[in-house]
Design a protein around this motif. Sequence first.
Motif, mmCIF file in Angstrom:
data_model
loop_
_atom_site.group_PDB
_atom_site.id
_atom_site.type_symbol
_atom_site.label_atom_id
_atom_site.label_comp_id
_atom_site.label_asym_id
_atom_site.label_seq_id
_atom_site.Cartn_x
_atom_site.Cartn_y
_atom_site.Cartn_z
ATOM 1 N N UNK A 1 4.716 3.590 -12.761
ATOM 2 C CA UNK A 1 4.732 2.001 -12.748
ATOM 3 C C UNK A 1 3.517 1.643 -12.167
ATOM 4 N N UNK A 2 2.472 2.055 -11.877
ATOM 5 C CA UNK A 2 1.362 1.135 -11.112
ATOM 6 C C UNK A 2 0.766 0.117 -12.103
ATOM 7 N N UNK A 3 0.255 -0.909 -11.197
ATOM 8 C CA UNK A 3 -0.419 -1.909 -11.844
ATOM 9 C C UNK A 3 -1.735 -1.708 -12.531
ATOM 10 N N UNK B 1 -3.881 -0.677 -9.221
ATOM 11 C CA UNK B 1 -3.944 0.617 -8.806
ATOM 12 C C UNK B 1 -4.376 1.426 -9.682
ATOM 13 N N UNK B 2 -4.248 1.377 -10.972
ATOM 14 C CA UNK B 2 -4.856 2.359 -11.807
ATOM 15 C C UNK B 2 -6.307 2.392 -11.949
ATOM 16 N N UNK B 3 -6.973 1.349 -11.451
ATOM 17 C CA UNK B 3 -8.402 1.749 -11.296
ATOM 18 C C UNK B 3 -8.682 2.776 -10.140
ATOM 19 N N UNK B 4 -7.986 2.612 -9.220
ATOM 20 C CA UNK B 4 -8.341 3.536 -7.971
ATOM 21 C C UNK B 4 -7.801 5.106 -8.688
ATOM 22 N N UNK B 5 -6.642 5.419 -9.319
ATOM 23 C CA UNK B 5 -6.181 6.405 -9.680
ATOM 24 C C UNK B 5 -7.067 7.121 -10.678
ATOM 25 N N UNK B 6 -7.610 6.475 -11.639
ATOM 26 C CA UNK B 6 -8.099 6.706 -12.781
ATOM 27 C C UNK B 6 -9.711 7.296 -12.103
ATOM 28 N N UNK B 7 -10.039 6.517 -11.451
ATOM 29 C CA UNK B 7 -11.641 7.017 -10.937
ATOM 30 C C UNK B 7 -11.461 8.003 -10.042
ATOM 31 N N UNK B 8 -10.120 8.294 -9.178
ATOM 32 C CA UNK B 8 -10.367 9.364 -8.370
ATOM 33 C C UNK B 8 -10.128 10.888 -9.392
ATOM 34 N N UNK C 1 0.856 -1.215 0.085
ATOM 35 C CA UNK C 1 -0.067 -0.017 0.056
ATOM 36 C C UNK C 1 0.784 1.212 -0.044
ATOM 37 N N UNK C 2 1.965 1.454 0.733
ATOM 38 C CA UNK C 2 2.793 2.585 0.760
ATOM 39 C C UNK C 2 3.434 2.774 -0.660
ATOM 40 N N UNK C 3 3.753 1.607 -1.377
ATOM 41 C CA UNK C 3 4.453 1.970 -2.508
ATOM 42 C C UNK C 3 3.190 2.473 -3.742
ATOM 43 N N UNK C 4 2.212 1.668 -3.466
ATOM 44 C CA UNK C 4 0.906 2.223 -4.416
ATOM 45 C C UNK C 4 0.440 3.551 -4.092
ATOM 46 N N UNK D 1 0.719 6.646 -6.994
ATOM 47 C CA UNK D 1 -0.421 7.451 -7.184
ATOM 48 C C UNK D 1 -0.188 9.043 -7.115
ATOM 49 N N UNK D 2 0.802 9.272 -6.191
ATOM 50 C CA UNK D 2 1.330 10.963 -5.917
ATOM 51 C C UNK D 2 2.015 11.002 -7.201
ATOM 52 N N UNK D 3 3.074 10.183 -7.690
ATOM 53 C CA UNK D 3 3.643 10.295 -8.979
ATOM 54 C C UNK D 3 2.925 10.674 -10.000
ATOM 55 N N UNK D 4 1.852 9.641 -10.062
ATOM 56 C CA UNK D 4 0.844 9.937 -11.228
ATOM 57 C C UNK D 4 0.104 11.143 -11.199
ATOM 58 N N UNK D 5 -0.164 11.521 -10.061
ATOM 59 C CA UNK D 5 -0.784 12.997 -10.089
ATOM 60 C C UNK D 5 0.073 13.950 -10.597
#
Length: 257
Positions: A167-169, A172-179, A93-96, A100-104
């Motif tokens: 580098x997310x899976x 993780x991308x499901x959470x990021x893109x929905x957010x 979870x910390x890595x994810x 997500x912060x990097x992706x943002x």
Amino acid sequence: MVFWEGYLSDEAMGTFAPIVVYWLYAGMYQLLPPLDRYRLHTRKEEEQKNLVPISLVIKGVLLQQLVQAVVAHILFLLTSKASSTGLTVQPSIPVQFVQIIIAMLVMDTWQYFVHRYMHQNKFLYRHVHSQHHRLVVPHAIGALYNHPLEGLLLDTLGGAISFLISGMTAQTAVLFFCFAVIKTVDDHCGLWLPGNIFHIIFQNNTAYHDIHHQLQGTKYNYSQPFFPIWDKLLGTHMPYSLVMRQEGGYEAQPMKD
């Protein structure tokens, strides 16, 4: 374990969940009562100033989402990494969270410079980006109402680059893109609701982006959807003050930085 495991693959969820979330969240705003005392623009302003009916807005959004779904499906197929057991290795979870912060930050950087260039290039603004600004008074359904080329360059390609660099899976991308979708819809909802968590956490919020849709703010507040970092660094930041209208509701007024 995630709730869709055994029903849909992470790749399928990453492709279609953001679309479903968009219509659920934007639809919620659309179905709310008028809430005139929380609106940044009156309903009369929305009817008079907006240059495109909601039926065309819906068609435009669906077209963009079709392109996004195709690109996302291809991207997940090309980047899915499975272990010897056939299961994707999901980081801690910390890595994810870091991913997500990097992706943002990556998405913000990409969208700021592409968005700003579309304003500065007269041809691109006139023939491409001006379609989004036909919604002078933003509303939730129109958050992704763009010219197809802009939708591809700004949102779809920006999302793909964010996914690849972080580098997310796919999970993780499901959470990021929905957010990211929820945040984008909220930025365009046109309502300053009490207790809205996005208004508390993010300086780049509904009122901030509303300034950009106003005539005096069209060359400012390019940042989207998360942080106003690039606006502040590059001199395109225009703060706002919220003023109560006499007839009820709020008005986001530009201020000198």
